[in-house]
Design a protein around this motif. Structure first.
Motif, PDB file in Angstrom:
ATOM      1  N   ALA A  25       0.871  -1.396   0.057  1.00  0.00           N
ATOM      2  CA  ALA A  25       0.214   0.029   0.076  1.00  0.00           C
ATOM      3  C   ALA A  25       0.922   1.066  -0.026  1.00  0.00           C
ATOM      4  CB  ALA A  25      -0.865   0.063   1.268  1.00  0.00           C
ATOM      5  N   GLU A  26       0.321   2.160  -0.936  1.00  0.00           N
ATOM      6  CA  GLU A  26       1.339   3.423  -0.727  1.00  0.00           C
ATOM      7  C   GLU A  26       0.317   4.718  -0.964  1.00  0.00           C
ATOM      8  OE1 GLU A  26       3.962   3.546  -4.175  1.00  0.00           O
ATOM      9  OE2 GLU A  26       4.810   1.757  -3.712  1.00  0.00           O
ATOM     10  N   VAL A  27       0.765   5.634  -0.322  1.00  0.00           N
ATOM     11  CA  VAL A  27      -0.143   7.020  -0.262  1.00  0.00           C
ATOM     12  C   VAL A  27       0.783   8.033  -0.593  1.00  0.00           C
ATOM     13  CG1 VAL A  27      -1.931   5.796   1.093  1.00  0.00           C
ATOM     14  CG2 VAL A  27      -0.033   7.223   2.184  1.00  0.00           C
TER      15      VAL A  27
ATOM     16  N   LYS B  32      -2.282   5.145  12.198  1.00  0.00           N
ATOM     17  CA  LYS B  32      -2.653   3.814  12.051  1.00  0.00           C
ATOM     18  C   LYS B  32      -3.945   3.714  11.356  1.00  0.00           C
ATOM     19  CE  LYS B  32      -2.440   3.197  16.421  1.00  0.00           C
ATOM     20  NZ  LYS B  32      -2.038   4.733  16.610  1.00  0.00           N
ATOM     21  N   SER B  33      -5.016   4.652  11.850  1.00  0.00           N
ATOM     22  CA  SER B  33      -6.320   4.816  11.330  1.00  0.00           C
ATOM     23  C   SER B  33      -6.286   5.454   9.868  1.00  0.00           C
ATOM     24  CB  SER B  33      -7.324   5.522  12.120  1.00  0.00           C
ATOM     25  OG  SER B  33      -7.262   4.596  13.374  1.00  0.00           O
ATOM     26  N   THR B  34      -5.218   6.293   9.655  1.00  0.00           N
ATOM     27  CA  THR B  34      -5.236   7.007   8.398  1.00  0.00           C
ATOM     28  C   THR B  34      -4.995   5.883   7.468  1.00  0.00           C
ATOM     29  OG1 THR B  34      -4.748   8.868   9.649  1.00  0.00           O
ATOM     30  CG2 THR B  34      -3.857   8.757   7.225  1.00  0.00           C
TER      31      THR B  34
ATOM     32  N   ILE C 236      -7.083   2.586   2.554  1.00  0.00           N
ATOM     33  CA  ILE C 236      -7.347   1.350   1.862  1.00  0.00           C
ATOM     34  C   ILE C 236      -8.733   1.270   1.737  1.00  0.00           C
ATOM     35  CG2 ILE C 236      -7.402  -1.184   2.287  1.00  0.00           C
ATOM     36  CD1 ILE C 236      -4.648  -0.703   3.643  1.00  0.00           C
ATOM     37  N   ILE C 237      -9.616   1.787   2.664  1.00  0.00           N
ATOM     38  CA  ILE C 237     -11.159   1.723   2.681  1.00  0.00           C
ATOM     39  C   ILE C 237     -11.607   2.534   1.735  1.00  0.00           C
ATOM     40  CG2 ILE C 237     -13.275   2.506   3.583  1.00  0.00           C
ATOM     41  CD1 ILE C 237     -11.810   1.671   6.577  1.00  0.00           C
ATOM     42  N   THR C 238     -10.804   3.596   1.339  1.00  0.00           N
ATOM     43  CA  THR C 238     -11.308   4.711   0.342  1.00  0.00           C
ATOM     44  C   THR C 238     -11.206   4.195  -1.121  1.00  0.00           C
ATOM     45  OG1 THR C 238     -10.366   6.529   1.554  1.00  0.00           O
ATOM     46  CG2 THR C 238     -10.472   6.857  -0.781  1.00  0.00           C
TER      47      THR C 238
ATOM     48  N   LEU D 224      -4.466  -1.405  -7.904  1.00  0.00           N
ATOM     49  CA  LEU D 224      -5.617  -0.283  -7.784  1.00  0.00           C
ATOM     50  C   LEU D 224      -5.145   0.955  -7.559  1.00  0.00           C
ATOM     51  CD1 LEU D 224      -8.636   0.084  -7.935  1.00  0.00           C
ATOM     52  CD2 LEU D 224      -8.807  -0.659  -5.303  1.00  0.00           C
ATOM     53  N   LEU D 225      -5.390   1.885  -8.356  1.00  0.00           N
ATOM     54  CA  LEU D 225      -4.876   3.412  -8.196  1.00  0.00           C
ATOM     55  C   LEU D 225      -6.036   4.344  -8.005  1.00  0.00           C
ATOM     56  CD1 LEU D 225      -2.381   5.354  -8.272  1.00  0.00           C
ATOM     57  CD2 LEU D 225      -2.788   5.554 -10.789  1.00  0.00           C
ATOM     58  N   VAL D 226      -5.883   5.015  -7.066  1.00  0.00           N
ATOM     59  CA  VAL D 226      -7.171   5.948  -6.886  1.00  0.00           C
ATOM     60  C   VAL D 226      -6.276   7.458  -6.735  1.00  0.00           C
ATOM     61  CG1 VAL D 226      -8.862   6.874  -5.065  1.00  0.00           C
ATOM     62  CG2 VAL D 226      -8.240   4.307  -5.207  1.00  0.00           C
ATOM     63  N   LEU D 227      -6.982   8.377  -7.349  1.00  0.00           N
ATOM     64  CA  LEU D 227      -6.449   9.610  -7.473  1.00  0.00           C
ATOM     65  C   LEU D 227      -7.509  10.632  -7.090  1.00  0.00           C
ATOM     66  CD1 LEU D 227      -4.322   9.593 -10.957  1.00  0.00           C
ATOM     67  CD2 LEU D 227      -3.336   9.241  -8.634  1.00  0.00           C
TER      68      LEU D 227
END
Length: 163
Positions: free
Chosen positions: A29-31, A62-64, A69-71, A144-147
């Motif tokens: 996971a990357e943000v 942690k929650s962030t 991931i939920i987003t 999966l990529l979300v922008l």
């Protein structure tokens, strides 16, 4: 047995003879510019498809990370309840806009009213969430990529893609 399981061979083993796990598993996971996880810095977690226990002090993200991931998997007809992992009582405490802007507290404006403090005030700032999944039994990778971004009027724009 469901239809998808019927498509996967029963016994798949690796080079060392150990069984390979079936099903897509979150590998990485990357943000970027998500919440308070810094500005213009990619934060990554290597999960390797295993169970993971995220520990840390209050406010360390942690929650962030869980909310990022939920987003990536938005519900069709309801709002995402953010910070559920942190036990949030107020369902409006965190929203997609507060994560896009990087809200971290409040400050007083010239009139003395409280307004949110944000890491990102420039409209058009890009937020990215990248989730990489792997299936060991078929050696398949899915990304999966979300922008996301926001306008000056705080309208949100989102783009979802599968690679």
């Amino acid at each position: 047995m469901n239809l998808l399981e019927d498509m996967i061979p029963e016994e798949v083993t690796g080079a060392n003879g150990s069984p390979k796990r079936k099903g897509l598993r979150l590998w990485r996971a990357e943000v970027l510019n998500w919440g308070t996880l810094g500005e213009n810095v990619v934060h990554a977690a290597d999960l390797r498809g295993d169970w993971l226990c995220i520990t840390g002090r209050n406010g360390t993200g942690k929650s962030t990370l869980a909310d990022a991931i939920i987003t990536a998997f938005p519900p069709a007809r309801m709002r995402i309840h953010y910070n559920a992992a942190g036990g949030a009582k107020n369902k409006k405490e965190r929203t997609t806009l507060t994560y896009l802007r990087g809200y971290y507290g409040h400050e007083q404006d010239q009139t003395g009213r409280a307004k949110p403090s944000a890491l990102r005030n420039q409209a058009g700032t890009l937020t990215a969430i990248l989730l990489q999944f792997h299936e060991e039994s078929t050696a398949r990778w899915v990304t999966l990529l979300v922008l996301g971004t926001f306008s000056a009027s705080e309208d949100e724009q989102w783009l979802y893609g599968i690679i």
